[in-house]
Motif scaffolding. Structure first.
Motif, PDB file in Angstrom:
ATOM      1  N   ASN A 287       0.832  -1.211   0.000  1.00 10.02           N
ATOM      2  CA  ASN A 287       0.000   0.000   0.000  1.00 10.02           C
ATOM      3  C   ASN A 287       0.862   1.255   0.000  1.00 10.02           C
ATOM      4  O   ASN A 287       0.587   2.221  -0.733  1.00 10.02           O
ATOM      5  N   LEU A 288       1.897   1.259   0.831  1.00 11.09           N
ATOM      6  CA  LEU A 288       2.766   2.427   0.912  1.00 11.09           C
ATOM      7  C   LEU A 288       3.465   2.704  -0.410  1.00 11.09           C
ATOM      8  O   LEU A 288       3.515   3.852  -0.881  1.00 11.09           O
ATOM      9  N   LEU A 289       3.990   1.653  -1.040  1.00 13.49           N
ATOM     10  CA  LEU A 289       4.688   1.852  -2.316  1.00 13.49           C
ATOM     11  C   LEU A 289       3.725   2.230  -3.431  1.00 13.49           C
ATOM     12  O   LEU A 289       4.074   3.004  -4.341  1.00 13.49           O
ATOM     13  N   GLY A 290       2.495   1.726  -3.396  1.00 17.61           N
ATOM     14  CA  GLY A 290       1.515   2.127  -4.394  1.00 17.61           C
ATOM     15  C   GLY A 290       1.144   3.589  -4.265  1.00 17.61           C
ATOM     16  O   GLY A 290       1.026   4.307  -5.271  1.00 17.61           O
ATOM     17  N   LEU A 291       0.978   4.037  -3.033  1.00 18.05           N
ATOM     18  CA  LEU A 291       0.705   5.463  -2.823  1.00 18.05           C
ATOM     19  C   LEU A 291       1.895   6.314  -3.247  1.00 18.05           C
ATOM     20  O   LEU A 291       1.716   7.425  -3.766  1.00 18.05           O
ATOM     21  N   ALA A 292       3.098   5.807  -3.044  1.00 17.12           N
ATOM     22  CA  ALA A 292       4.282   6.544  -3.481  1.00 17.12           C
ATOM     23  C   ALA A 292       4.318   6.668  -5.001  1.00 17.12           C
ATOM     24  O   ALA A 292       4.689   7.716  -5.543  1.00 17.12           O
ATOM     25  N   GLY A 293       3.923   5.606  -5.710  1.00 15.65           N
ATOM     26  CA  GLY A 293       3.863   5.687  -7.162  1.00 15.65           C
ATOM     27  C   GLY A 293       2.852   6.715  -7.631  1.00 15.65           C
ATOM     28  O   GLY A 293       3.106   7.467  -8.581  1.00 15.65           O
ATOM     29  N   GLY A 294       1.689   6.768  -6.967  1.00 20.06           N
ATOM     30  CA  GLY A 294       0.714   7.807  -7.316  1.00 20.06           C
ATOM     31  C   GLY A 294       1.220   9.198  -6.997  1.00 20.06           C
ATOM     32  O   GLY A 294       0.932  10.161  -7.728  1.00 20.06           O
ATOM     33  N   ALA A 295       1.978   9.344  -5.904  1.00 16.46           N
ATOM     34  CA  ALA A 295       2.515  10.661  -5.539  1.00 16.46           C
ATOM     35  C   ALA A 295       3.480  11.165  -6.604  1.00 16.46           C
ATOM     36  O   ALA A 295       3.507  12.374  -6.901  1.00 16.46           O
ATOM     37  N   VAL A 296       4.263  10.265  -7.176  1.00 18.10           N
ATOM     38  CA  VAL A 296       5.199  10.678  -8.222  1.00 18.10           C
ATOM     39  C   VAL A 296       4.447  11.283  -9.401  1.00 18.10           C
ATOM     40  O   VAL A 296       4.855  12.319  -9.971  1.00 18.10           O
ATOM     41  N   VAL A 297       3.335  10.682  -9.797  1.00 15.47           N
ATOM     42  CA  VAL A 297       2.555  11.200 -10.922  1.00 15.47           C
ATOM     43  C   VAL A 297       1.958  12.559 -10.592  1.00 15.47           C
ATOM     44  O   VAL A 297       2.006  13.500 -11.404  1.00 15.47           O
ATOM     45  N   LEU A 298       1.387  12.698  -9.376  1.00 18.75           N
ATOM     46  CA  LEU A 298       0.789  13.983  -8.994  1.00 18.75           C
ATOM     47  C   LEU A 298       1.839  15.076  -8.902  1.00 18.75           C
ATOM     48  O   LEU A 298       1.573  16.249  -9.231  1.00 18.75           O
ATOM     49  N   LEU A 299       3.048  14.728  -8.474  1.00 18.91           N
ATOM     50  CA  LEU A 299       4.112  15.732  -8.432  1.00 18.91           C
ATOM     51  C   LEU A 299       4.496  16.179  -9.837  1.00 18.91           C
ATOM     52  O   LEU A 299       4.773  17.371 -10.067  1.00 18.91           O
ATOM     53  N   THR A 300       4.510  15.242 -10.799  1.00 20.55           N
ATOM     54  CA  THR A 300       4.827  15.637 -12.177  1.00 20.55           C
ATOM     55  C   THR A 300       3.720  16.487 -12.793  1.00 20.55           C
ATOM     56  O   THR A 300       3.987  17.256 -13.726  1.00 20.55           O
ATOM     57  N   LEU A 301       2.510  16.357 -12.280  1.00 23.36           N
ATOM     58  CA  LEU A 301       1.392  17.172 -12.781  1.00 23.36           C
ATOM     59  C   LEU A 301       1.358  18.552 -12.132  1.00 23.36           C
ATOM     60  O   LEU A 301       0.475  19.364 -12.463  1.00 23.36           O
ATOM     61  N   GLY A 302       2.257  18.823 -11.196  1.00 20.07           N
ATOM     62  CA  GLY A 302       2.349  20.150 -10.598  1.00 20.07           C
ATOM     63  C   GLY A 302       1.696  20.300  -9.254  1.00 20.07           C
ATOM     64  O   GLY A 302       1.634  21.410  -8.709  1.00 20.07           O
ATOM     65  N   TYR A 303       1.194  19.237  -8.662  1.00 23.12           N
ATOM     66  CA  TYR A 303       0.567  19.311  -7.347  1.00 23.12           C
ATOM     67  C   TYR A 303       1.612  19.084  -6.259  1.00 23.12           C
ATOM     68  O   TYR A 303       2.449  18.185  -6.372  1.00 23.12           O
ATOM     69  N   PRO A 304       1.586  19.873  -5.211  1.00 27.52           N
ATOM     70  CA  PRO A 304       2.553  19.666  -4.115  1.00 27.52           C
ATOM     71  C   PRO A 304       2.251  18.383  -3.342  1.00 27.52           C
ATOM     72  O   PRO A 304       1.116  17.893  -3.328  1.00 27.52           O
ATOM     73  N   LEU A 305       3.269  17.896  -2.664  1.00 32.13           N
ATOM     74  CA  LEU A 305       3.113  16.634  -1.933  1.00 32.13           C
ATOM     75  C   LEU A 305       2.115  16.767  -0.798  1.00 32.13           C
ATOM     76  O   LEU A 305       1.350  15.826  -0.528  1.00 32.13           O
ATOM     77  N   VAL A 306       2.061  17.914  -0.119  1.00 33.24           N
ATOM     78  CA  VAL A 306       1.144  18.075   0.997  1.00 33.24           C
ATOM     79  C   VAL A 306      -0.305  18.004   0.518  1.00 33.24           C
ATOM     80  O   VAL A 306      -1.187  17.461   1.213  1.00 33.24           O
ATOM     81  N   THR A 307      -0.563  18.498  -0.688  1.00 30.41           N
ATOM     82  CA  THR A 307      -1.922  18.411  -1.238  1.00 30.41           C
ATOM     83  C   THR A 307      -2.306  16.957  -1.501  1.00 30.41           C
ATOM     84  O   THR A 307      -3.433  16.530  -1.224  1.00 30.41           O
ATOM     85  N   TYR A 308      -1.371  16.211  -2.041  1.00 27.91           N
ATOM     86  CA  TYR A 308      -1.618  14.781  -2.289  1.00 27.91           C
ATOM     87  C   TYR A 308      -1.907  14.047  -0.986  1.00 27.91           C
ATOM     88  O   TYR A 308      -2.849  13.239  -0.908  1.00 27.91           O
ATOM     89  N   LEU A 309      -1.131  14.305   0.050  1.00 28.67           N
ATOM     90  CA  LEU A 309      -1.322  13.627   1.329  1.00 28.67           C
ATOM     91  C   LEU A 309      -2.672  13.976   1.949  1.00 28.67           C
ATOM     92  O   LEU A 309      -3.361  13.098   2.487  1.00 28.67           O
ATOM     93  N   LYS A 310      -3.052  15.247   1.887  1.00 32.93           N
ATOM     94  CA  LYS A 310      -4.352  15.645   2.457  1.00 32.93           C
ATOM     95  C   LYS A 310      -5.502  15.013   1.682  1.00 32.93           C
ATOM     96  O   LYS A 310      -6.517  14.605   2.269  1.00 32.93           O
TER      97      LYS A 310
END
Length: 384
Positions: A287-310
């Motif tokens: 689960n943790l690594l899957g969420l990390a993979g999604g975070a990488v995509v959202l970061l490339t789309l311009g969203y900050p990491l804190v927004t992804y976590l919230k």
């Protein structure tokens, strides 16, 4: 020389003489050490002698045999087998009592060359009936094994000191710690791919941020437990089947039974406990690594990491995580149970071990998907 007589001195420790009796029978006199080296040299000449002479009655005179190992016993068994195949008579004389006792353990009839006729094509109805009967037998074996395993687990829960915890931790390391790299890679790539695929249609509506919701829900409730279970089925389930299958064809399971140790409590329980312990931990990691993979995509789309976590925190609850871990426990029981079941059902021969491992993986994956579907229906009616 009486009749036709052959004498071969193939080495200093093994000889044989042959001569015909007045009644036409062939007397074969063996002398010396019938060890592996001597037997290897005597084998072809003796076989050639029998094929040339074709005696109606073969008398093996073993008075001169002062040593005989397993290879020598195999040679004597082969002589008897060839006479039986040709429907001719055979007798043994003069063999020392201790060697005769060992020779009695080998039945030449077990090694007869019987040609199995090729089955002719039959009708569809017969094929369907045979398949249904085999499926029914497999189901009954699974039911019996499930009951025996349940009783063994209940006994282990009442008396945990009887569990061989050292084997449990060793199996946990093999099935869990050593599986972390492959689970990390696959889970990360699954989260990454799902995020990229979801971002394409969501971009049309300007809601790429909801990719985080999709990744969080799918990983915690479905993909994390399912991918972990499938990897365990292919990696650990096949290993369990191969280990127990090898023990069965080596007659180690029979030895345990002779010593009063039932295979299920002694071997299966430790593997099932190891799978149940390690599967939830691997699922959390997935689960943790899957969420990390999604975070990488959202970061490339311009969203900050804190927004992804919230967004992830708002999308999932503890119920989603607990539901996924509950499914993982059931999947672990299926993987370990099916692997051990097919290992215990392994037939004779080395190829049977490979067949058992293959069937364990296939049956494990099918049952995992069926169980996952039942969980989906249950969660739907429970409103989870």
């Amino acid at each position: 020389m009486k009749g036709s007589e052959d004498r071969h001195s193939l080495n200093a420790t093994a000889n044989f003489d042959s001569h015909r009796r007045p009644d036409g029978g062939l007397v074969l006199s063996l002398t010396g050490h019938l060890d592996a080296a001597a037997t290897a040299r005597l084998w072809q000449p003796l076989v050639a002698l029998l094929e040339r002479e074709t005696p109606g009655m073969l008398v093996v005179d073993a008075n001169g045999v002062d040593f005989c190992d397993g290879a020598g016993l195999g040679l004597l068994t082969e002589l008897a087998r060839r006479q039986q195949v040709a429907e001719r008579q055979y007798t043994m004389e003069g063999l020392r009592p201790e060697l005769a006792h060992l020779l009695q353990m080998f039945d030449p009839g077990d090694y007869l060359e019987v040609s199995t006729p090729r089955a002719e094509p039959c009708c569809l109805l017969e094929d369907t009936g045979r398949a249904a009967f085999q499926a029914w037998q497999g189901l009954m074996d699974m039911v019996r094994f499930t009951g025996e395993l349940t009783l063994a687990l209940m006994g282990a829960a009442r008396k945990p000191r009887r569990i061989r915890w050292s084997d449990v931790w060793l199996t946990t390391e093999k099935a869990g710690v050593n599986a972390l790299p492959i689970i990390a890679l696959i889970s990360f790539l699954v989260g990454l791919i799902m995020a990229f695929q979801a971002a394409i249609p969501m971009r049309q509506f300007g809601v790429e941020i909801y990719v985080a919701n999709l990744i969080a829900l799918s990983m915690l409730r479905e993909m994390g437990p399912l991918m972990t279970a499938i990897i365990l089925a292919g990696r650990s389930g096949s290993a369990f089947a191969a280990e127990l299958g090898t023990m069965k064809i080596n007659e180690e399971l029979d030895a345990l039974t002779t010593m009063g140790l039932a295979p299920v409590p002694f071997l299966v329980v430790t593997r099932v406990l190891a799978a149940v312990i390690v599967a939830p931990l691997l699922t959390l990691f997935a689960n943790l690594l899957g969420l990390a993979g999604g975070a990488v995509v959202l970061l490339t789309l311009g969203y900050p990491l804190v927004t992804y976590l919230k967004q992830v925190q708002a999308a999932v609850t503890f119920v989603d995580l607990a539901g996924g871990l509950t499914k993982t426990l059931v999947f672990a029981l299926i993987v370990a149970g099916v692997g051990c079941l097919f290992g215990l059902k392994t037939g004779p021969g080395a190829s049977a071990v490979g067949d058992a491992a293959t069937r364990a993986v296939v049956a494990g994956i099918i049952l995992i998907v069926v169980a996952d579907g039942l969980f989906a229906i249950l969660f739907y009616y429970l409103g989870l």
